[in-house]
Design a protein around this motif. Structure first.
Motif, short mmCIF file in Angstrom:
data_model
loop_
_atom_site.label_atom_id
_atom_site.label_comp_id
_atom_site.label_asym_id
_atom_site.label_seq_id
_atom_site.Cartn_x
_atom_site.Cartn_y
_atom_site.Cartn_z
N ARG A 277 53.17 -67.71 28.03
CA ARG A 277 52.27 -67.03 28.96
C ARG A 277 51.08 -66.40 28.24
NH1 ARG A 277 56.40 -64.26 33.50
NH2 ARG A 277 56.92 -66.26 34.48
N ASP B 92 61.07 -62.38 32.86
CA ASP B 92 59.94 -62.53 33.78
C ASP B 92 59.16 -61.23 33.89
OD1 ASP B 92 58.28 -63.75 35.71
OD2 ASP B 92 59.52 -62.98 37.34
N ARG C 241 55.40 -60.86 32.26
CA ARG C 241 54.30 -60.68 33.22
C ARG C 241 53.56 -59.38 32.98
NH1 ARG C 241 57.04 -61.36 38.93
NH2 ARG C 241 55.04 -60.49 39.62
#
Length: 360
Positions: free
Chosen positions: A301, A264, A268
């Protein structure tokens, strides 16, 4: 010396792999690697002295094997490239000393190059021999976790973010040891996590608080940086609590929750850095790039933001001599002057130093 399609021998010894690669221009001829990983298993991590000794023992056989595989001789080589840093000091010294000896014995130009930039250099191999415009790189391994912006690879590489303490791969190794899993920890935790619940434990996401992130207009000090030491400690506390209560440690759930925290944060921060710096293609490198969950989340992502992700074959993601040779060949074709032999291994070589310049 041919500068159009130079024959370059690359030497890598920054950690526990003795790598010798040979390229002709952007064509990979051989990628020969001798790993001392098995010698470190019982310690749960790389022991620098053992790695250095293994490099000494493996270097000559590995060079001979690479030359035979490429069907060339040392006399055919136009240039030699060697990793001069960053990495383990003793391990680097072995590779640097060996490269200098070859260069002096054969009269071949020698380039001292940056290990991190070489990981990006694998993108030059085969294909059309060029790198995409607006390129970024995510390098994740046992010793490094960095986000880079790459212009012309021989002169324009910028560090956007990095871990301020443990590398992600190092955290994997330490947590694997806490959970009684095998070394190296990356593959072991990845396997264990597949049977666990990634939401079983809410482990910390280092350097993601607002005071560290700031905003695009007023970026915080650690906007793209990462930290994994606190995460490792949090896992240790959970394991200790279960052991103190006389209960079995839910290894799969802890592994999945730990991995989710790492993935994560890295994904990110990487997507944020790419978006805010106009990066449209991201190259992933380093041994942890083989982690299935990291690749899945980073790719997903990035796709949401229109960023293309490129992952080289695993043999070129981990430390190897081919990546060193590829960057060396690019330096030759761009007319960059060789370093010569008046340099030393530099464990802290900054990523902005693509190749060590010759002394004035």
């Amino acid at each position: 010396m041919s500068t159009a399609e130079p024959l370059v021998l690359g030497i890598e010894s920054s950690c526990d792999e003795t790598g010798v690669g040979i390229v002709r221009g952007t064509e990979l001829l051989t990628n020969t690697v001798s790993s001392s990983m098995e010698q470190h298993v019982r310690f749960g991590g790389v022991i620098p002295e053992i790695a250095s000794r293994a490099h000494l023992e493996a270097f000559v056989p590995t060079v001979r094997e690479a030359l035979a595989a490429a069907d060339v001789t040392l006399a055919d080589v136009d240039a030699i490239a060697v990793t001069s840093g960053p990495g383990l000091a003793g391990a680097l010294m072995v590779g640097v000393a060996a490269a200098k000896a070859l260069a002096v014995a054969t009269g071949t130009p020698l380039y001292a190059i940056n290990h991190l930039v070489a990981h990006v250099g694998v993108g030059l191999l085969d294909g059309d021999g060029s790198l995409p415009e607006d390129l970024g790189a995510l390098l994740v391994s046992g010793g490094h976790t960095e986000i880079l912006a790459v212009g012309e690879i021989t002169e324009d590489v910028r560090l956007l973010g990095a871990t301020i303490d443990d590398a992600a791969g190092e955290a994997y190794d330490k947590v694997a040891r806490l959970l009684g899993l095998a070394y190296p920890g990356g593959p072991a935790i990845d396997r264990a996590a597949k049977g666990g619940n990634p939401e079983a434990f809410r482990f910390p996401r280092g350097l993601t608080a607002g005071k560290y992130m700031g905003s695009a207009e007023h970026p915080g000090r650690h906007r793209y940086d990462m930290s994994f030491s606190g995460l490792k400690t949090a896992v240790a506390r959970v394991v200790e609590a279960f052991e103190a209560a006389g209960q079995p440690v839910p290894v799969a759930d802890v592994a999945a929750s730990f991995q989710e925290s790492v993935v994560d944060v890295i994904s990110r921060k990487t997507v944020l850095a790419c978006t805010e710096h106009g990066i449209t293609t991201l190259l992933m490198g380093g041994g942890v790039a083989a982690n299935s969950r990291l690749r899945e989340v980073v790719t997903a992502r990035c796709a949401q933001r229109g960023i293309r992700v490129v992952v080289p074959p695993l043999s070129l993601c981990t430390d190897n001599g081919a990546m060193v040779a590829a960057l060396g060949a690019r330096l030759v074709t761009r007319g960059v002057a060789p370093t010569g032999i008046e340099f030393t291994a530099d464990p802290g070589l900054p990523v902005t130093t693509v190749s060590v310049p010759a002394p004035a």
